[in-house]
Design an enzyme around this catalytic site. Structure first.
Site, PDB file in Angstrom:
ATOM      1  NE  ARG A   1     -10.468  -5.483   0.022  1.00 55.89           N
ATOM      2  CZ  ARG A   1      -9.574  -4.571   0.370  1.00 55.89           C
ATOM      3  NH1 ARG A   1      -9.867  -3.667   1.265  1.00 55.89           N
ATOM      4  NH2 ARG A   1      -8.378  -4.556  -0.199  1.00 55.89           N
TER       5      ARG A   1
ATOM      6  CG  HIS B   1      -8.295   0.118  -3.293  1.00 62.78           C
ATOM      7  ND1 HIS B   1      -7.464  -0.936  -2.961  1.00 62.78           N
ATOM      8  CD2 HIS B   1      -9.017   0.396  -2.161  1.00 62.78           C
ATOM      9  CE1 HIS B   1      -7.675  -1.278  -1.692  1.00 62.78           C
ATOM     10  NE2 HIS B   1      -8.604  -0.484  -1.189  1.00 62.78           N
TER      11      HIS B   1
ATOM     12  NE  ARG C   1      -3.919   0.561   1.712  1.00 64.26           N
ATOM     13  CZ  ARG C   1      -5.159   0.596   2.174  1.00 64.26           C
ATOM     14  NH1 ARG C   1      -5.466   1.330   3.228  1.00 64.26           N
ATOM     15  NH2 ARG C   1      -6.101  -0.116   1.604  1.00 64.26           N
TER      16      ARG C   1
ATOM     17  CB  CYS D   1     -14.154   0.407  -0.360  1.00 61.42           C
ATOM     18  SG  CYS D   1     -13.485   2.083  -0.319  1.00 61.42           S
TER      19      CYS D   1
ATOM     20  CG  ASP E   1     -13.904   5.812  -1.547  1.00 54.97           C
ATOM     21  OD1 ASP E   1     -13.867   5.667  -0.303  1.00 54.97           O
ATOM     22  OD2 ASP E   1     -12.890   5.768  -2.258  1.00 54.97           O
TER      23      ASP E   1
ATOM     24  CD  GLN F   1     -12.694  -2.245  -1.374  1.00 50.16           C
ATOM     25  OE1 GLN F   1     -11.979  -2.145  -0.402  1.00 50.16           O
ATOM     26  NE2 GLN F   1     -13.883  -2.816  -1.322  1.00 50.16           N
TER      27      GLN F   1
HETATM   28  N1   CP Z   1     -11.278  -0.562   1.966  1.00 49.11           N
HETATM   29  C1   CP Z   1     -10.001  -0.569   2.385  1.00 49.11           C
HETATM   30  O1   CP Z   1      -9.036  -0.728   1.640  1.00 49.11           O
HETATM   31  O2   CP Z   1      -9.883  -0.394   3.748  1.00 49.11           O
HETATM   32  P1   CP Z   1      -8.534  -0.183   4.542  1.00 49.11           P
HETATM   33  O3   CP Z   1      -8.017   1.181   4.176  1.00 49.11           O
HETATM   34  O4   CP Z   1      -8.935  -0.259   5.985  1.00 49.11           O
HETATM   35  O5   CP Z   1      -7.558  -1.256   4.172  1.00 49.11           O
HETATM   36  N1  NVA Z   2     -10.303   6.327  -1.829  1.00 47.79           N
HETATM   37  C1  NVA Z   2      -9.949   5.912  -0.500  1.00 47.79           C
HETATM   38  C2  NVA Z   2     -10.104   4.430  -0.359  1.00 47.79           C
HETATM   39  C3  NVA Z   2      -9.823   3.926   1.021  1.00 47.79           C
HETATM   40  C4  NVA Z   2      -9.845   2.445   1.127  1.00 47.79           C
HETATM   41  C5  NVA Z   2      -8.534   6.335  -0.181  1.00 47.79           C
HETATM   42  O1  NVA Z   2      -7.667   6.259  -1.054  1.00 47.79           O
HETATM   43  O2  NVA Z   2      -8.289   6.759   0.948  1.00 47.79           O
END
Ligand code: CP
Ligand code: NVA
Length: 309
Positions: free
Chosen positions: A293, A135, A108, A267, A227, A138
């Site tokens: 997931r 992402h 990440r 998400c 989101d 997801q």
């Molecule tokens: N939806 C998602 O990726 O959640 P986290 O940021 O908690 O991993």
């Molecule tokens: N769009 C959001 C998704 C979080 C899982 C972000 O990038 O923070």
């Protein structure tokens, strides 16, 4: 070696195979408890290294359970605890070490370029667990959830998105191309998806629509996604951006324009883009969405590690 960085770069057939495998595996372990292993233990002896440059709850836990249920193990690194960046160790050297110890790398990151550099130097597969531009784990899992709930291919459904043109939407646009579904996007004019993304998608899928009006965007929708307005990697004036989105919220009133049995997905984590009575309504399937997931990421791991049957 198969990487999993952006949905747009993965053949549609591979994505469909991953979902078919996830469906079978989920069904097969319906009576098993959380840490019981899948009977075939296909990733026995394998190590997934996870690294987070940003906060995570769901991605971290779901990858932990995914590799465990497949018979493997995982270790989680925080980038600020490594030598990378500050301690004088190059990304190339870090990547070589990750490849020496591990069998797969889930990252990440706050930089798409960094994910690409890791890909260049790793000799193990890399999985994008969220970057500024996408992402993918997801969204592939969300396609699974939609098809599970609606019991039909997503290509037969009207999918809507209310919110920012962020990483999740970019992956959803790529998914709309790979799975050929209708996607109606509702967002303020100045937050529309980048032209380069829409141009790429429009050439391949003639069913993507952008509206600056929420009612039009959810008309006849089978599924509405939303989101957070402020994403992890956003460098913006938060107050101003939230204000720009004040008319782009998912409310009970808005659901009236969608189909009666419309499903709401998010998400998580969430902000003020969805009203609590929608989030907690029977239309909302956000907990199932989070759970799935685990199932889909198991099949993504199998795909990347060359074990997908
Ligand atoms: N939806 C998602 O990726 O959640 P986290 O940021 O908690 O991993
Ligand atoms: N769009 C959001 C998704 C979080 C899982 C972000 O990038 O923070």
């Amino acid at each position: 070696m198969k990487h999993f960085i952006h949905l747009k770069d993965i053949p549609a057939n591979d994505l469909k195979k991953i979902l078919a495998d996830a469906k079978k595996r989920k069904q097969k372990r319906s009576k098993l408890s959380t840490l019981q292993l899948d009977k075939d233990c296909p990733l026995k002896g394998k190590l997934l290294i996870q690294m987070f440059e940003k906060s995570s709850l769901r991605t971290r836990l779901s990858f932990y359970l995914a590799i465990k249920q497949l018979g493997g193990g995982t270790i989680t690194l925080r980038s600020n605890e490594l030598h990378l960046g500050e301690g004088g160790e190059s990304l190339e050297d870090t990547a070589k070490i990750l490849s020496t110890y591990g069998d797969g790398f889930m990252l990440r990151t706050d930089s798409d370029e960094k994910a690409d550099s890791f890909k260049k130097y790793l000799s193990i597969p890399i999985i994008n667990g969220l970057s500024p531009s996408s992402h993918p784990t997801q969204v592939l899992s969300d396609i699974f959830t939609v098809q599970e709930i609606k019991k039909k291919p997503i290509s037969k459904l009207n999918i809507s998105w209310i919110g920012d043109s962020n990483n999740v939407l970019n992956s959803l646009i790529a998914a709309s191309v790979k799975f050929s579904f209708k996607l109606s996007i509702g967002c303020p004019k100045r937050y529309e998806p980048k032209k380069i993304i829409l141009n790429w998608a429009n050439k391949k899928n003639k069913k993507i629509y952008v509206f600056n009006d929420t009612k039009k965007a959810v008309e006849n929708a089978d599924v509405i996604f939303s989101d957070k307005v402020i994403s992890l990697n956003d460098r913006v004036n938060k107050k101003n951006k939230i204000n720009d989105f004040k008319n782009f919220k998912v409310s009970k009133k808005l659901l009236n324009y969608a189909k009666k049995d419309c499903t709401f997905l998010h998400c998580l984590p969430r902000g003020s883009e969805v009203d609590d009575d929608v989030f907690r309504s029977k239309n909302s399937k956000v907990w199932l969405q989070a759970l799935n997931r685990v199932h889909v990421q198991k099949s993504i791991l199998l795909y990347c590690l060359g074990k997908l049957r």
